[in-house]
Design a protein around this motif. Structure first.
Motif, mmCIF file in Angstrom:
data_model
loop_
_atom_site.group_PDB
_atom_site.id
_atom_site.type_symbol
_atom_site.label_atom_id
_atom_site.label_comp_id
_atom_site.label_asym_id
_atom_site.label_seq_id
_atom_site.Cartn_x
_atom_site.Cartn_y
_atom_site.Cartn_z
ATOM 1 N N ASP A 1 -8.597 0.556 1.964
ATOM 2 C CA ASP A 1 -7.393 1.247 1.477
ATOM 3 C C ASP A 1 -7.366 1.051 -0.035
ATOM 4 O O ASP A 1 -6.872 0.039 -0.518
ATOM 5 N N THR A 2 -7.947 1.999 -0.761
ATOM 6 C CA THR A 2 -8.016 1.848 -2.214
ATOM 7 C C THR A 2 -7.670 3.150 -2.920
ATOM 8 O O THR A 2 -7.750 4.234 -2.343
ATOM 9 N N ARG A 3 -7.314 2.991 -4.163
ATOM 10 C CA ARG A 3 -7.165 4.123 -5.078
ATOM 11 C C ARG A 3 -7.824 3.694 -6.380
ATOM 12 O O ARG A 3 -7.732 2.544 -6.783
ATOM 13 N N ASP A 4 -8.533 4.632 -6.998
ATOM 14 C CA ASP A 4 -9.162 4.302 -8.263
ATOM 15 C C ASP A 4 -9.176 5.504 -9.199
ATOM 16 O O ASP A 4 -8.836 6.617 -8.805
ATOM 17 N N LYS A 5 -9.573 5.219 -10.424
ATOM 18 C CA LYS A 5 -9.552 6.208 -11.494
ATOM 19 C C LYS A 5 -10.855 6.045 -12.267
ATOM 20 O O LYS A 5 -11.160 4.955 -12.750
ATOM 21 N N VAL A 6 -11.640 7.123 -12.344
ATOM 22 C CA VAL A 6 -12.949 7.070 -12.975
ATOM 23 C C VAL A 6 -12.991 8.075 -14.121
ATOM 24 O O VAL A 6 -12.547 9.218 -13.974
ATOM 25 N N SER A 7 -13.548 7.649 -15.242
ATOM 26 C CA SER A 7 -13.723 8.534 -16.390
ATOM 27 C C SER A 7 -14.821 9.543 -16.080
ATOM 28 O O SER A 7 -15.925 9.164 -15.689
ATOM 29 N N VAL A 8 -14.524 10.825 -16.246
ATOM 30 C CA VAL A 8 -15.494 11.878 -15.960
ATOM 31 C C VAL A 8 -16.038 12.477 -17.254
ATOM 32 O O VAL A 8 -17.234 12.703 -17.383
ATOM 33 N N VAL A 9 -15.158 12.728 -18.210
ATOM 34 C CA VAL A 9 -15.560 13.332 -19.481
ATOM 35 C C VAL A 9 -14.988 12.494 -20.611
ATOM 36 O O VAL A 9 -13.819 12.141 -20.600
ATOM 37 N N SER A 10 -15.833 12.186 -21.585
ATOM 38 C CA SER A 10 -15.350 11.468 -22.767
ATOM 39 C C SER A 10 -16.001 12.064 -24.016
ATOM 40 O O SER A 10 -17.056 12.694 -23.948
ATOM 41 N N ALA B 1 0.843 9.894 -11.521
ATOM 42 C CA ALA B 1 1.647 9.359 -10.414
ATOM 43 C C ALA B 1 1.936 10.451 -9.388
ATOM 44 O O ALA B 1 1.856 10.211 -8.169
ATOM 45 N N GLN B 2 2.245 11.656 -9.853
ATOM 46 C CA GLN B 2 2.509 12.772 -8.949
ATOM 47 C C GLN B 2 1.256 13.148 -8.157
ATOM 48 O O GLN B 2 1.323 13.418 -6.955
ATOM 49 N N LEU B 3 0.115 13.153 -8.807
ATOM 50 C CA LEU B 3 -1.139 13.468 -8.111
ATOM 51 C C LEU B 3 -1.463 12.424 -7.041
ATOM 52 O O LEU B 3 -1.893 12.771 -5.939
ATOM 53 N N TYR B 4 -1.241 11.150 -7.351
ATOM 54 C CA TYR B 4 -1.465 10.106 -6.347
ATOM 55 C C TYR B 4 -0.519 10.279 -5.159
ATOM 56 O O TYR B 4 -0.922 10.131 -4.004
ATOM 57 N N ARG B 5 0.760 10.590 -5.432
ATOM 58 C CA ARG B 5 1.712 10.818 -4.330
ATOM 59 C C ARG B 5 1.256 11.989 -3.461
ATOM 60 O O ARG B 5 1.308 11.934 -2.233
ATOM 61 N N SER B 6 0.795 13.054 -4.100
ATOM 62 C CA SER B 6 0.328 14.235 -3.374
ATOM 63 C C SER B 6 -0.902 13.910 -2.523
ATOM 64 O O SER B 6 -0.994 14.325 -1.364
ATOM 65 N N MET B 7 -1.833 13.149 -3.081
ATOM 66 C CA MET B 7 -3.028 12.769 -2.326
ATOM 67 C C MET B 7 -2.667 11.874 -1.149
ATOM 68 O O MET B 7 -3.210 12.036 -0.046
ATOM 69 N N ASN B 8 -1.749 10.926 -1.350
ATOM 70 C CA ASN B 8 -1.301 10.064 -0.254
ATOM 71 C C ASN B 8 -0.711 10.895 0.869
ATOM 72 O O ASN B 8 -0.993 10.672 2.050
ATOM 73 N N SER C 1 0.820 -1.204 0.000
ATOM 74 C CA SER C 1 0.000 0.000 0.000
ATOM 75 C C SER C 1 0.857 1.258 0.000
ATOM 76 O O SER C 1 1.707 1.437 0.876
ATOM 77 N N PRO C 2 0.652 2.157 -0.974
ATOM 78 C CA PRO C 2 1.384 3.424 -0.957
ATOM 79 C C PRO C 2 1.025 4.272 0.267
ATOM 80 O O PRO C 2 1.875 4.994 0.781
ATOM 81 N N LEU C 3 -0.215 4.162 0.737
ATOM 82 C CA LEU C 3 -0.613 4.912 1.929
ATOM 83 C C LEU C 3 0.136 4.420 3.163
ATOM 84 O O LEU C 3 0.616 5.222 3.968
ATOM 85 N N ALA C 4 0.233 3.111 3.318
ATOM 86 C CA ALA C 4 0.963 2.557 4.468
ATOM 87 C C ALA C 4 2.442 2.940 4.391
ATOM 88 O O ALA C 4 3.046 3.277 5.414
ATOM 89 N N SER C 5 3.008 2.911 3.210
ATOM 90 C CA SER C 5 4.417 3.301 3.045
ATOM 91 C C SER C 5 4.631 4.764 3.415
ATOM 92 O O SER C 5 5.589 5.099 4.113
ATOM 93 N N GLU C 6 3.731 5.633 2.963
ATOM 94 C CA GLU C 6 3.839 7.059 3.288
ATOM 95 C C GLU C 6 3.641 7.283 4.786
ATOM 96 O O GLU C 6 4.342 8.100 5.388
ATOM 97 N N LEU C 7 2.723 6.552 5.390
ATOM 98 C CA LEU C 7 2.492 6.682 6.827
ATOM 99 C C LEU C 7 3.724 6.239 7.616
ATOM 100 O O LEU C 7 4.144 6.914 8.565
#
Length: 172
Positions: A84-93, A147-154, A51-57
């Motif tokens: 403990d999840t991360r996901d990616k959802v399509s908003v505009v197509s 990847a940078q956005l996920y790191r920032s959110m974590n 888990s990236p969250l556990a690693s950051e913690l």
């Protein structure tokens, strides 16, 4: 020796800097400090493998006096991750089905208890999301941005979690 025409502006700059520092100190301004945790050991359970969250913690807790313990029975407190999840959802197509905007999400549900089972923090949800514009022509750059956005959110989720842990008072 410094010429007189240079001394006057330098002196003025020093006075302005000292005045600004005095005003900031007078208004009670302080830079944010690390949260002070009132316990000595913590076990992390329930996190997803790798888990990236556990690693950051763990990384953030390494900067504090709190020791992260693997065995929950030997820890003072247990932080149990229920989700403990991360996901990616399509908003505009587009009408052709090409995605133009994604929403990236990080979710953490947790509770904090003592090793004897006393609940200190009930189930708490932390949610973080960011929008990411996307074009196929810049796929590699957008991958790096994701990847940078996920790191920032974590990092943001862990900082919120640490502030909540700092507010915990041990029983007794």
């Amino acid at each position: 020796m410094m010429p007189q025409r240079l001394i006057k502006p330098l002196r003025r700059s020093l006075w302005l800097g000292a005045a600004a520092a005095g005003l900031l100190a007078a208004c009670g301004f302080q830079p944010r400090r690390e949260p002070e945790l009132l316990f000595h050991s913590l076990a992390l359970t329930g996190f997803a493998p790798n888990s990236p969250l556990a690693s950051e913690l763990r990384r953030q807790l390494a900067r504090t006096p709190v020791q992260v313990v693997e065995d929950a029975n030997k820890a003072e407190l247990v932080l149990e991750a229920l989700l403990d999840t991360r996901d990616k959802v399509s908003v505009v197509s587009t009408s052709a089905g090409q995605v133009r905007e994604w929403q990236l999400r990080v979710k953490l549900d947790y509770l904090l208890r003592t090793t004897s089972g006393d609940l200190l923090l009930p189930r708490t949800e932390l949610r973080m999301s960011r929008d990411l514009n996307y074009t196929e022509t810049m796929a590699l750059a957008k991958e790096q941005e994701e990847a940078q956005l996920y790191r920032s959110m974590n990092s943001d989720v862990v900082n919120q979690l640490l502030r909540r842990l700092a507010a915990v008072r041990l029983p007794g």
